[in-house]
Design an enzyme around this catalytic site. Structure first.
Site, PDB file in Angstrom:
ATOM      1  N   ASN A 101       0.803  -1.217   0.000  1.00  0.00           N
ATOM      2  CA  ASN A 101       0.000   0.000   0.000  1.00  0.00           C
ATOM      3  C   ASN A 101       0.843   1.278   0.000  1.00  0.00           C
ATOM      4  O   ASN A 101       0.404   2.320  -0.458  1.00  0.00           O
ATOM      5  CB  ASN A 101      -0.923  -0.013   1.224  1.00  0.00           C
ATOM      6  CG  ASN A 101      -1.574   1.332   1.470  1.00  0.00           C
ATOM      7  OD1 ASN A 101      -2.527   1.721   0.794  1.00  0.00           O
ATOM      8  ND2 ASN A 101      -1.057   2.086   2.431  1.00  0.00           N
ATOM      9  N   TYR A 138       2.531  10.576 -11.231  1.00  0.00           N
ATOM     10  CA  TYR A 138       1.842   9.618 -10.358  1.00  0.00           C
ATOM     11  C   TYR A 138       1.186   8.521 -11.201  1.00  0.00           C
ATOM     12  O   TYR A 138       1.304   7.325 -10.904  1.00  0.00           O
ATOM     13  CB  TYR A 138       0.790  10.329  -9.505  1.00  0.00           C
ATOM     14  CG  TYR A 138       0.044   9.409  -8.572  1.00  0.00           C
ATOM     15  CD1 TYR A 138       0.555   9.090  -7.314  1.00  0.00           C
ATOM     16  CD2 TYR A 138      -1.165   8.830  -8.942  1.00  0.00           C
ATOM     17  CE1 TYR A 138      -0.120   8.226  -6.461  1.00  0.00           C
ATOM     18  CE2 TYR A 138      -1.846   7.968  -8.093  1.00  0.00           C
ATOM     19  CZ  TYR A 138      -1.315   7.669  -6.857  1.00  0.00           C
ATOM     20  OH  TYR A 138      -1.985   6.803  -6.021  1.00  0.00           O
ATOM     21  N   LYS A 153       1.944   4.415 -11.407  1.00  0.00           N
ATOM     22  CA  LYS A 153       0.929   3.379 -11.189  1.00  0.00           C
ATOM     23  C   LYS A 153       0.712   2.500 -12.421  1.00  0.00           C
ATOM     24  O   LYS A 153       0.270   1.350 -12.288  1.00  0.00           O
ATOM     25  CB  LYS A 153      -0.380   4.033 -10.732  1.00  0.00           C
ATOM     26  CG  LYS A 153      -0.279   4.655  -9.332  1.00  0.00           C
ATOM     27  CD  LYS A 153       0.161   3.651  -8.284  1.00  0.00           C
ATOM     28  CE  LYS A 153       0.105   4.223  -6.875  1.00  0.00           C
ATOM     29  NZ  LYS A 153       0.474   3.233  -5.848  1.00  0.00           N
ATOM     30  N   THR A 184      -8.033  11.055   2.371  1.00  0.00           N
ATOM     31  CA  THR A 184      -6.767  10.840   3.069  1.00  0.00           C
ATOM     32  C   THR A 184      -5.949  12.114   2.945  1.00  0.00           C
ATOM     33  O   THR A 184      -6.306  13.036   2.212  1.00  0.00           O
ATOM     34  CB  THR A 184      -5.968   9.679   2.434  1.00  0.00           C
ATOM     35  OG1 THR A 184      -5.622  10.047   1.080  1.00  0.00           O
ATOM     36  CG2 THR A 184      -6.760   8.385   2.413  1.00  0.00           C
TER      37      THR A 184
END
Length: 310
Positions: free
Chosen positions: A90, A227, A231, A266
């Site tokens: 994670n 980013y 991924k 988050t």
């Protein structure tokens, strides 16, 4: 050696989605859960919070950017449990964007890999109250160092420890799909290939960083979202590892998948996201706890507990 023979590890678990995943595994997994974090004080505080809820996680320090730290965890798992049953990768970072309207300019978010629909650092020229002013090539290098190369290092050291019927979950993002669609057709073909090797993928990830450094990334067909590219790497790496596991350990019924938790509230994704960390944890936990007789999903990208075609 631990009195419990089964063990699950969650990386980047001191807060956010990682913390929610660790909490749910403490409730549902029949074995020990090891909560890991880069910062020992924050990690131990997270463990104490779960203990106050009547749960019993263990803690081990882990900085996925530090090979020595990864190997210390590997040795701990081998010594205490003789291997590993569940691995949830994670941990990750992202630079802030004004799209998300949160964060301190100039600082990457900490260890929480969750990201759903909106784009991070959307366009290198973006500026504003919430946008991170860091140069794009620095974002590219730093983001890939942790999200792709750090995750790869964890897998290199820990996948050989995975026991039969083990489960591996790599937290990726739908941002990888967005970034893939923005790649040149040549890059898309390479990333979608069923035969791409780990070495070829590593070369592509390094090429992105170099192209960004030399300011030729757009000319070479790369998207403007480091980013998302990181991924892409995680998603394709997951497909490669699953293929290798099927070829080398097919009888062990190990299932390895990438997933997206969705857009979750988050520190990384900001306060406007629609999902709670607990809701974001649902798909990773579902994949981590696939029953022992399950034959899939394997080598897939999963979101909302559904397989998405790469």
């Amino acid at each position: 050696m631990s009195s419990c023979s089964r063990v699950a590890v969650v990386t980047g678990a001191n807060k956010g989605i990682g913390f929610a995943i660790a909490r749910e595994l403490c409730r549902q997994f029949s074995g020990d859960v090891v909560l890991t974090a880069r910062d020992e004080a924050r990690g131990r505080a997270a463990v104490q919070q779960l203990q106050a809820e009547g749960l019993s996680p263990r803690f081990h320090q882990l900085d996925i950017d530090d090979l020595q730290s990864i190997r210390a965890l590997r040795d701990f798992l081998r010594r205490e449990y003789g291997g590993l049953d569940v691995l949830v990768n994670n941990a990750g970072i992202a630079f802030k964007s004004k799209v998300l309207g949160a964060g301190v300019p100039g600082a990457p978010a900490s260890e929480d890999a969750a990201m759903g629909e909106p784009s991070f650092e959307k366009g290198r020229r973006e500026r504003g109250a919430g946008a991170d002013p860091t140069s794009f090539h620095i974002k590219a290098e730093v983001t890939l160092k942790t999200n792709f190369f750090g995750t790869r290092d964890v897998c290199t050291e820990l996948l050989p420890l995975i026991k039969p019927q083990g489960r591996v979950v790599n937290v990726s993002s739908l941002a990888s799909f967005q970034a893939l669609k923005s790649c040149s057709s040549e890059l898309q073909e390479k990333f979608r290939s069923e035969t791409i090797t780990e070495e070829e993928l590593v070369a592509l990830m390094n090429a992105f960083v170099e192209d960004a450094k030399n300011r030729v990334d757009q000319k070479e067909g790369w998207p403007d979202i480091s980013y998302g590219v990181s991924k892409i790497g995680v998603t394709v790496l997951s497909r490669i590892y699953a293929r290798n596991l099927s070829a080398q350990r097919g009888g062990d019924k190990i299932l390895l998948n990438a997933c997206c938790p969705g857009w979750v509230r988050t520190d990384m994704a900001g306060p406007r996201a629609p999902k709670s960390p607990e809701e974001g944890a649902e798909t990773p936990v579902y994949l981590a706890l696939l029953p022992s007789d399950a034959d899939g999903p394997h080598g897939q990208f999963v979101t909302e507990k559904r397989v998405e075609r790469w």
